[in-house]
Write an enzyme that holds these catalytic residues in place. Structure first.
Site, PDB file in Angstrom:
ATOM      1  N   LYS A 190      48.130  41.922  25.537  1.00  0.00           N
ATOM      2  CA  LYS A 190      48.558  40.535  25.713  1.00  0.00           C
ATOM      3  C   LYS A 190      47.353  39.778  26.247  1.00  0.00           C
ATOM      4  CE  LYS A 190      49.849  37.495  28.032  1.00  0.00           C
ATOM      5  NZ  LYS A 190      49.106  36.202  28.115  1.00  0.00           N
ATOM      6  N   GLY A 243      43.286  40.046  36.272  1.00  0.00           N
ATOM      7  CA  GLY A 243      43.668  38.651  36.487  1.00  0.00           C
ATOM      8  C   GLY A 243      43.750  38.350  37.972  1.00  0.00           C
ATOM      9  N   SER A 244      44.537  37.353  38.318  1.00  0.00           N
ATOM     10  CA  SER A 244      44.610  36.917  39.716  1.00  0.00           C
ATOM     11  C   SER A 244      45.451  37.896  40.546  1.00  0.00           C
ATOM     12  CB  SER A 244      45.252  35.533  39.777  1.00  0.00           C
ATOM     13  OG  SER A 244      46.597  35.618  39.343  1.00  0.00           O
ATOM     14  N   GLY A 248      48.876  39.954  39.826  1.00  0.00           N
ATOM     15  CA  GLY A 248      48.828  41.394  40.087  1.00  0.00           C
ATOM     16  C   GLY A 248      50.045  41.846  40.895  1.00  0.00           C
ATOM     17  N   GLU A 265      42.617  44.960  38.228  1.00  0.00           N
ATOM     18  CA  GLU A 265      41.300  44.418  38.560  1.00  0.00           C
ATOM     19  C   GLU A 265      41.547  42.954  38.887  1.00  0.00           C
ATOM     20  OE1 GLU A 265      38.404  42.572  38.790  1.00  0.00           O
ATOM     21  OE2 GLU A 265      37.706  42.898  36.728  1.00  0.00           O
ATOM     22  N   CYS A 299      35.392  37.162  38.566  1.00  0.00           N
ATOM     23  CA  CYS A 299      36.121  37.697  39.720  1.00  0.00           C
ATOM     24  C   CYS A 299      35.180  38.188  40.813  1.00  0.00           C
ATOM     25  CB  CYS A 299      37.082  38.784  39.271  1.00  0.00           C
ATOM     26  SG  CYS A 299      36.306  39.947  38.143  1.00  0.00           S
ATOM     27  N   GLU A 400      40.165  32.284  46.638  1.00  0.00           N
ATOM     28  CA  GLU A 400      39.382  32.315  45.405  1.00  0.00           C
ATOM     29  C   GLU A 400      39.503  30.962  44.695  1.00  0.00           C
ATOM     30  OE1 GLU A 400      40.562  35.104  42.297  1.00  0.00           O
ATOM     31  OE2 GLU A 400      38.441  35.582  42.035  1.00  0.00           O
TER      32      GLU A 400
END
Ligand code: ADP
Length: 497
Positions: A190, A243-244, A248, A265, A299, A400
């Site tokens: 996806k 992703g964020s 997550g 990650e 990231c 972030e």
């Protein structure tokens, strides 16, 4: 530039102008019939329409992946899987320029940066091709009374749901494909809704490489629909997510139904520490590009610049001067160094943090706002920004931002630098700039993060593990142990006498 655009449109948009889903080796329309737009963030031009997959499409794709896992693919030898990966690598190499253009059009990365990742992208695929023939269990001496032979088998974990981000579509897709194909798993991918064109093109190349039907399926769509359906599907054995950390957390929640294996990650707020004894001529551009590369949408970006107080004003001033020289514009222009942010949402988010920084008392030495007007009028551009006078407890030092915003913090000595570096919920990347080798080693040991770069930043290699401590995730990508997360260990205990 015009020639490059026409090449890209030939590749990225099919005759009907809509990209389809890849399920069981066929390009199919989404069951809902719904599509969404994908736009170029440099000028907001429409690039095409993408199929909006939903839970029904995920169901079909997971079914195809399961059949493929249990079908002929399970009989492919390591050499045969390796051959497909190597063929795929050759095809990616032959089409590399088109893939770079797709990345640039879809999410804004400067074409020069996309091109510079050639060795990394091809190296990753060929590295995993190599790993395909190294998978092995162990024979184990045992003390079981009687005579027993004990050994382990390594077997593919099964159907993998891979959910990827938009900030590096080519390499982040390859990072998921490599271990899946090396180990004999199958996959439903996806991709991020902001940047699906490159992953879809990779799907075409995988079919061209001779991958059997259903081994890799691609369901484009929104995170809350297609992504959530994939993360929660009981037929998926493992989720590999990048992703964020907010998403997550949702993945962990969604994965609990059938106790999926999960690798994550996630984000970071990485410290980049500059000691007064560093080679400052190298550290100035190094520290600047640690955060400004890819417009800060990385990231592991070195977003917290920790500078020894004796050189703080001079050094941070030089980084700001360097930032002023960076050419910000349409990524397709080969001279562009900093492209746009990926979307209007991302622009609003970064501008929000710039306002927060001002309220918290940080001073923008350079940048500090959106670039609008002229060549920037219709895109999502933010000027490279250096915030001085930042304290580590400010939100601009803790959260972030995912934009070209550097927060510069002063420290007095080694211990204070280490303390500030670790005073964060994250632990992905970090940097140390010093000429003192002993100091570099001690700091590398002190920082709780998955990677420490010394006198450089963001250098990567397929053989070197990458991943996070703390809220930056768990599991590692790259490195020989990456494939362990795609393998089960079976112990065989055999009575032989
Ligand atoms: P960002 O906020 O930077 O877009 P996300 O973590 O939301 O980062 O996105 C990374 C990937 O996760 C994308 O492919 C996105 O579609 C997907 N995603 C977003 N929300 C969910 C969710 N609830 N479940 C599964 N996947 C999701």
């Amino acid at each position: 530039m015009a020639a490059v655009e026409s090449l890209a449109s030939k590749r990225s948009i099919d005759s009907g102008g809509t990209k389809k889903l890849l399920i069981d080796g066929n390009w199919v329309s989404p069951s809902s019939g719904e599509t969404f737009e994908t736009r170029n963030p440099a000028n907001n031009n429409l690039l095409g329409r993408i199929a909006s997959g939903n839970a029904r499409d995920i169901e079909l794709a997971v079914g195809a992946a399961r059949r493929a896992f249990e079908g002929p693919w399970s009989k492919f030898s390591p050499f045969e899987r390796q051959r497909i990966l190597l063929k795929f690598a050759d095809l990616v190499e032959a089409n590399f320029e088109d893939l770079c253009v797709l990345d640039t059009l879809d999410m804004g990365v400067p074409i020069s940066l996309a091109r510079s990742r050639k060795q990394r992208a091809l190296g990753l695929i060929r590295f995993y091709a190599g790993l395909a023939t190294t998978i092995h269990g162990d024979t184990i001496q045992n003390s079981i009374p009687g005579e027993f032979f004990t050994y382990t088998l390594k077997e593919p974990v099964g159907v993998v749901g891979a959910i990827t981000p938009w900030n590096a579509p080519l390499t982040s897709t390859i990072w998921k494909l490599g271990p899946v194909l090396a180990t004999g798993c199958t996959m439903v991918l996806k991709p991020a809704e902001q940047a699906s064109l490159t992953p879809l093109r990779l799907g075409e190349l995988l079919l061209e490489a001779g991958l059997p039907d259903g081994v890799v399926n691609i369901v484009t769509g929104y995170g809350e629909t297609a992504g959530a359906a994939l993360a929660g599907h009981m037929g998926v054995d493992k989720v590999a997510f990048t992703g964020s950390h907010f998403t997550g957390q949702k993945i962990i929640e969604a994965a609990k139904g059938n106790i999926k294996r999960v690798t994550l990650e996630l984000g970071g707020k990485s410290p980049d520490i500059v000691f007064a004894d560093a080679d400052l001529d190298a550290a100035v551009p190094g520290a600047a590009m640690a955060v400004f590369m890819n417009s800060g949408q990385i990231c592991s970006a070195g977003t917290r610049l920790l500078v020894e107080r004796s050189i703080y004003d001079t050094f941070v001033g030089k980084v700001a001067d360097y930032a002023k020289t960076l050419r910000v514009g349409d990524g397709l222009d080969p001279d562009t160094q900093i492209g746009p942010l990926v979307s209007a949402e991302q622009l609003a988010r970064v501008k929000g943090y710039l306002a927060i920084g001002r309220e918290e008392g940080a001073q923008a030495l350079v940048g500090g706002d959106q670039l609008s007007g002229g060549a920037h009028a219709d895109g999502f551009f933010v000027a490279p920004t250096v915030l001085a006078g930042v304290r580590n407890d400010m939100r601009v030092a803790q959260e972030e931002i995912f934009g070209p915003v550097l927060s510069a913090i002063a420290f007095d000595d080694f211990d204070e630098a280490a303390r500030i570096a670790n005073a964060t919920s994250f632990g992905l990347g970090s940097g140390v700039w010093t000429r003192d080798v002993g100091k570099a080693h001690r700091m590398a040991k002190s920082i709780r993060a998955g990677t420490v770069w010394v006198n450089c930043y963001a250098a990567m290699d397929p053989a070197v593990p990458f991943g996070g401590y703390k809220m930056s995730g768990h599991g590692r990508e790259s490195g020989t142990q990456h494939i362990d997360a795609y393998l089960e260990t079976k112990s065989v205990i055999m009575k032989v006498a």
